[in-house]
Design an enzyme around this catalytic site. Structure first.
Site, short mmCIF file in Angstrom:
data_model
loop_
_atom_site.label_atom_id
_atom_site.label_comp_id
_atom_site.label_asym_id
_atom_site.label_seq_id
_atom_site.Cartn_x
_atom_site.Cartn_y
_atom_site.Cartn_z
CG LEU A 501 -1.97 -1.09 1.31
CD1 LEU A 501 -2.68 -1.03 2.64
CD2 LEU A 501 -2.98 -0.96 0.18
N GLY A 502 2.02 1.20 0.59
CA GLY A 502 2.85 2.40 0.67
C GLY A 502 4.08 2.15 1.51
N GLY A 504 6.51 4.12 4.64
CA GLY A 504 6.70 5.22 5.57
C GLY A 504 8.03 5.08 6.27
N GLY A 505 8.26 5.98 7.25
CA GLY A 505 9.50 5.92 8.00
C GLY A 505 9.63 4.62 8.76
CG PHE A 506 6.95 1.37 11.36
CD1 PHE A 506 7.00 1.55 12.73
CD2 PHE A 506 6.74 0.09 10.86
CE1 PHE A 506 6.84 0.47 13.58
CE2 PHE A 506 6.59 -0.99 11.71
CZ PHE A 506 6.64 -0.79 13.08
CB VAL A 509 1.71 -0.04 4.92
CG1 VAL A 509 0.33 -0.46 5.44
CG2 VAL A 509 2.40 0.87 5.93
CE LYS A 523 2.88 1.46 11.57
NZ LYS A 523 2.65 2.87 12.00
CG ASP A 620 5.10 12.11 12.55
OD1 ASP A 620 5.34 13.19 11.98
OD2 ASP A 620 5.38 11.01 12.06
#
Length: 810
Positions: A501-502, A504-506, A509, A523, A620
Site C-alpha cells: 500500500l505504501g 513510511g519511515g517505519f 505497509v 505495517k 507527528d
C-alpha cells in the site's frame, strides 16, 4: 390600541426615568428606554435594549449581567424589531407589559393579556433565574405573565418545556435566524405529545433528533442540575433545577440544527460546550430507516444493522453504507399466532414513541402478554427510564429510530416469526449450568494458553531477542492479540509487491485478508528503518488503550525473531494526502466534506489530549497520518512518536526531535520542547492544507522564501481569504465558514505556544459562531529551499538529535 390612553404614562415616565435603573422592578409609574438597564436583585441578569451582531435594529432582551459582553437568553420582540433607539417598555392601564416604538407610535410587542379591569399597582420584576415576571399587584400575590412561559432559543435552569393541558400553553425552544437576526428560525425543540410524549428536535418540521423517552424520573447530570419529566392531567413538562445558583448553565438551539448544552467556566472566561446533539450519524433521526438499529461503535464499516427478524430492503445500498431504506421482514412469514415470540435487543434507545401506546400501571410480563395478543403489536419495552420499573410501551407497525446506547439503554423486545425465534434459541440462550460449565472451560483454557505463551516468551528472552525483552510484558498487559507470522504471510501473499500500500519511515505497509475474510493493513518494520523497537513498543502500548471513532483501530501485532509488525483495520481510501494533494480526487471533495474531515481530526486530537484514559501528545500529526474510511471519516494513525503526559504536566523536552518537515512547531523543531500545543500547530497546518489543497512544504508564491503558512497569513491580512481556497473545490461553499476556519488555522500556527488555542477551544470554535480572536504573526519555520523565516531565536538547539521526515510529491 389607542395611543393616548396607553402611552401617556410611558411618555410621562420617560421624562422622569431616563437614568440607568438599579432596581429590578417596573411599575405603572416607571418605564425603561434604550440605554436603561434593569438588574435582578442578585445581579445575575439584566434586561434592556440591544442590537445583535452587525444589526442596527433594537431588541428588548435579557442577558447575563456578570458575563462579559451580552449573552442574550430571551428576546421579547424577536420578530418585530425597533428600527432605531426609540423603544420603550412599560405597563399599560390594562396591566399588560407593552413595548412601544415611540417614534412610529406603534406597539411592537406585548404580554397580550385579556384583562378588562384596570389596576394601578401591578409590577414586573426581573428575577435572578433570568425570568421576567408580571404580577397582579405590588404584593406579588398572583402571577399574570412570565417570560419563562414564552422562551426563545435558550433554556435556563428552573425553566419548564412542554404543554399545559388546561391553558393550552406550549413552551417551545426556537432558534434564531443568525447572529444578526434573533427572529424565529427553522429549528425548534419541543415535547411531542403524540403517542408516548417525547422530546424532538425539528428543522423545517422534519425530525432531526430524539433523545430517549422518559417519564416520572429525576436524575442528576454531572452533579450540576437535575431534570424531571412529568405527565399528568394538568401538564406534560420537562423541568430542571440547578444545585448551585452561582453556576451558569444553558441549553441553546442553533439554527444550524443542533441542541447545545454549555456552562460558563470562570477561569477560562468562556462558554464550554458539554453536550451537542445530533453529533454522530446514529443521532440523526431515522438514520438506518424503518426497522433498522444504528450502532455508532460498530466493529465493521456499516453502523446500520437490521432488528431481529428483518433484512435490508436494498442490499446494494446497505453494502454502500446507505441504510436509509431500512429493513423488511425476513421469510415473509406471519408473526400472528404462528408460534412467534420476542427477541430481546439490549441497551438501545427505543424506537420513535409517536406511534406507541403506554400503560403505566402494567408490569413487563403483562406488557408481553398484551402485545402477543395483538397481531399489530411489533415490539414492547419497559416504559420506566430504569430497567425493571413499572409501565408498558407497545409499538404498532414499523419501528423507526432505534439505536444502541452501550450501558445506558433499555431492553427492547421485538416480535419475530417462529423460524427466527428458533434460530435465536438455537444460538444460545444457555442454562445457568451450561453457562457456568462454559466459563470453567474458558478459564481453564485461558490459564493453559497463558502458561504456554509465558514459556514461549521466556524462551525468546533467553535467546537474547531485544525486541522480545521490550515487548513481552506490553502485549500481555494490554491483551493485544498476537498474530502468528504464518497467518500474516498467508494474508499478504507472503508480502507480495501487488499488496503493498505504501512506504513510511517505519517501513512498508501491505494489504492483507485474514482467513475470516477481514481486510487488514500490515505495517512491517523495515530492518533498515531509522525507527526501532522503542517506536514499535510505543505504538503497541498507546494505541491498544485508545478507542475513538477518529483513531485508527489496532487489531494486533506480530513478533517473530527479528520481525515486528502491527496489524490495523484496513481503510480503503488510504490517507488524507492522497485526496487533498491529488487534483482528480480533490475536485470531488466539496467544502462540507472537507469541514467534516477537519472536525473529525480535531475531535480525535481532543480525545488524545483530554478525553482518553491517557494524556497523549502525538508529535507527528500530518496529512499522511490521517486515514480515511469508505465514507471519508478521518482516523488518526501512527503513534510511534507519541508521548504520554501526566495529568498536570504541561510541557516536556527531548534531545531527540522526531517528526515531519513542515508540520513541526518552532519550539519543538528548535528547542525540543513539546506539549499539546505542538499538536495544535500541526493540526493548524493540516487545516490550511485541506482548505487550500496545497502542501505547506512545497508551496511558492513569486518568492522562494514563502511557504503555505506565510502565503495564507499575507492574504488574510489583505482581506483576501477567498484567494486561499482551493480553486478546484466544488461550488458553492459557505464563505463565512471557510473564512472562519482559515482564521482558526492561523490561531493554531501562531509562533508562541501560549498564544495557540487548545483542542477543546478549537472544537468549540468550529462548532459555533462566537467571535474569534485575531491571530498573531505565525511561525513560518523553513521553506522548501532551506531558508529560515520568522523563527524565534533559540539556544542549545544544536544539541538535539533531529530525525525529520521530508515530504515529496507522489
Amino acid at each position: 390600541m389607542n395611543w393616548p390612553s396607553n402611552l401617556l404614562n410611558l411618555i410621562i415616565s420617560s421624562v422622569l426615568y431616563r437614568v440607568c435603573i438599579s432596581t429590578d422592578l417596573i411599575t405603572r409609574e416607571s418605564s425603561i428606554g434604550d440605554g436603561d438597564v434593569l438588574i435582578s436583585s442578585g445581579g445575575d441578569f439584566a434586561l434592556g435594549f440591544f442590537s445583535p451582531g452587525n444589526s442596527s435594529h433594537s431588541y428588548l432582551g435579557i442577558w447575563y449581567n456578570k458575563i462579559p459582553g451580552k449573552t442574550v437568553v430571551w428576546v421579547a420582540n424577536r420578530d418585530n424589531p425597533v428600527k432605531d433607539t426609540s423603544g420603550r417598555l412599560g405597563i399599560d392601564n390594562l396591566r399588560n407589559l407593552i413595548l412601544y416604538d415611540t417614534k412610529r407610535r406603534i406597539s411592537v410587542w406585548g404580554s397580550n393579556l385579556s384583562l378588562s379591569s384596570v389596576a394601578s399597582d401591578c409590577v414586573a420584576q426581573l428575577w435572578d433565574s433570568g425570568n421576567l415576571v408580571l404580577f397582579q399587584d405590588s404584593k406579588k400575590s398572583s402571577v399574570l405573565w412570565q417570560s419563562f412561559d414564552h422562551p426563545t432559543d435558550t433554556c435556563l435552569p428552573s425553566m419548564k418545556l412542554g404543554l399545559n393541558r388546561t391553558s393550552g400553553l406550549n413552551r417551545i425552544l426556537k432558534s434564531g435566524k443568525s447572529q444578526d437576526d434573533p427572529g424565529t428560525g427553522t429549528v425548534y425543540y419541543m415535547i411531542n405529545p403524540s403517542g408516548f410524549p417525547h422530546l424532538t428536535l425539528y428543522k423545517n418540521q422534519i425530525p432531526l433528533w430524539q433523545p430517549s423517552p422518559y417519564i416520572g424520573v429525576r436524575w442528576n447530570w454531572i452533579s450540576l442540575f437535575n431534570l424531571s419529566f412529568t405527565i399528568d392531567a394538568d401538564e406534560i413538562v420537562l423541568a430542571s433545577n440547578v444545585f448551585n445558583s452561582s453556576i451558569f448553565v444553558r441549553v441553546v438551539i442553533q439554527e444550524s440544527g443542533s441542541k447545545q448544552l454549555s456552562m460558563w467556566v470562570e477561569n477560562k472566561s468562556e462558554w464550554v460546550n458539554y453536550f451537542t446533539k445530533p453529533e454522530d450519524p446514529c443521532d440523526f433521526y431515522g438514520h438506518c430507516g424503518v426497522n433498522g438499529n444504528c450502532h455508532s461503535d460498530s466493529a465493521d464499516q456499516n453502523e446500520c444493522k437490521c432488528l431481529p427478524g428483518f433484512t435490508p430492503k436494498s442490499p446494494n445500498n446497505w453494502s454502500l453504507r446507505d441504510g436509509s431504506g431500512g429493513c423488511i421482514r425476513k421469510n415473509q412469514m406471519s408473526v400472528c399466532r404462528n408460534g412467534e415470540g420476542f427477541v430481546k435487543v439490549a441497551d438501545v434507545k427505543v424506537p420513535d414513541t409517536s406511534v406507541a401506546s403506554f400503560d403505566m400501571n402494567m408490569t413487563l410480563r403483562e406488557c408481553k402478554s398484551e402485545c402477543l395478543r395483538n397481531c399489530s403489536c411489533t415490539a414492547y419495552a419497559d416504559a420506566g427510564f430504569t430497567r425493571g420499573g413499572s409501565g408498558c410501551l407497545m409499538w404498532y407497525g414499523n419501528l423507526m429510530d432505534t439505536r444502541v446506547i452501550s450501558g445506558g439503554g433499555r431492553d427492547l423486545y421485538v416480535r419475530v416469526d417462529a423460524l427466527v425465534l428458533a434460530e435465536f434459541q438455537k444460538k444460545g440462550f444457555l442454562s445457568r449450568r451450561k453457562v457456568l460449565a462454559t466459563l470453567i472451560v474458558l478459564v481453564s483454557a485461558a490459564a493453559i494458553i497463558f502458561l504456554a505463551v509465558s514459556i514461549v516468551l521466556v524462551k525468546k528472552k533467553r535467546k537474547g531477542s531485544e525486541v522480545g525483552k521490550e515487548l513481552d510484558g506490553t502485549t500481555k498487559d494490554q491483551e493485544l492479540p498476537l498474530f502468528d507470522i504464518t497467518t500474516i504471510k498467508a494474508a499478504t501473499d507472503d508480502f507480495a509487491s501487488t499488496n503493498k500500500l505504501g512506504q513510511g519511515g517505519f517501513g512498508p505497509v501491505y494489504k492483507g485478508r485474514l482467513a475470516s475474510g477481514q481486510e487488514v493493513a500490515v505495517k512491517r518494520l523495515s530492518k533498515s528503518s531509522g525507527q526501532g523497537s522503542q517506536e514499535f513498543k510505543n505504538e503497541v502500548m498507546l494505541i491498544a488503550k485508545l478507542q475513538h471513532r477518529n483513531l485508527v483501530k489496532l487489531l494486533g501485532c506480530c513478533i517473530s525473531q527479528d520481525e515486528r509488525m502491527l496489524i490495523y483495520e484496513y481503510l480503503p481510501n488510504k490517507s488524507l494526502d492522497c485526496f487533498i494533494f491529488n487534483e482528480a480526487k480533490r475536485t470531488n471533495l466539496g467544502w462540507n466534506q472537507r469541514f467534516k474531515i477537519i472536525l473529525g481530526i480535531a475531535r480525535g486530537v481532543l480525545y488524545l489530549h483530554q478525553d482518553s484514559r491517557l494524556k497523549i501528545i502525538h508529535r507527528d500529526l500530518k496529512a499522511s497520518n490521517v486515514l480515511l474510511d469508505v465514507a471519508l471519516h478521518p482516523k488518526i494513525s501512527d503513534f510511534g512518536m507519541a508521548k504520554m503526559f501526566g495529568e498536570d504536566q504541561i510541557q516536556a523536552s527531548t534531545n531527540r526531535v522526531v517528526g515531519t518537515y513542515g508540520y513541526m512547531s518552532p519550539e519543538y523543531a528548535m528547542q525540543g520542547l513539546y506539549s499539546i500545543k505542538s499538536d495544535v500547530f500541526s493540526f493548524g497546518v493540516i487545516l490550511l492544507e485541506i482548505i487550500s489543497g496545497k502542501r505547506n512544504t512545497d508551496f511558492y508564491n513569486d518568492s522562494a522564501s514563502l511557504n503555505l503558512i506565510a502565503h495564507v497569513w499575507n492574504l488574510w491580512k489583505e482581506g483576501k481569504s477567498s484567494d486561499i481556497v482551493d480553486s478546484l473545490m466544488t461550488q458553492p461553499y459557505n464563505y463565512h465558514q471557510v473564512s472562519r476556519s482559515i482564521q482558526i488555522g492561523l490561531l493554531c500556527v501562531q509562533e508562541h505556544a501560549a498564544d495557540r488555542p487548545t483542542m477543546m477551544d478549537i472544537v468549540l470554535m468550529l462548532g459555533n459562531e462566537a467571535a474569534l480572536a485575531s491571530p498573531n504573526k505565525p511561525a513560518f519555520i523553513l521553506n522548501g529551499s532551506g531558508n529560515v523565516l520568522n523563527l524565534p531565536s533559540t539556544a542549545g538547539a544544536s544539541a538535539n538529535e533531529v530525525t525529520i521526515t521530508e515530504l515529496n510529491g507522489r
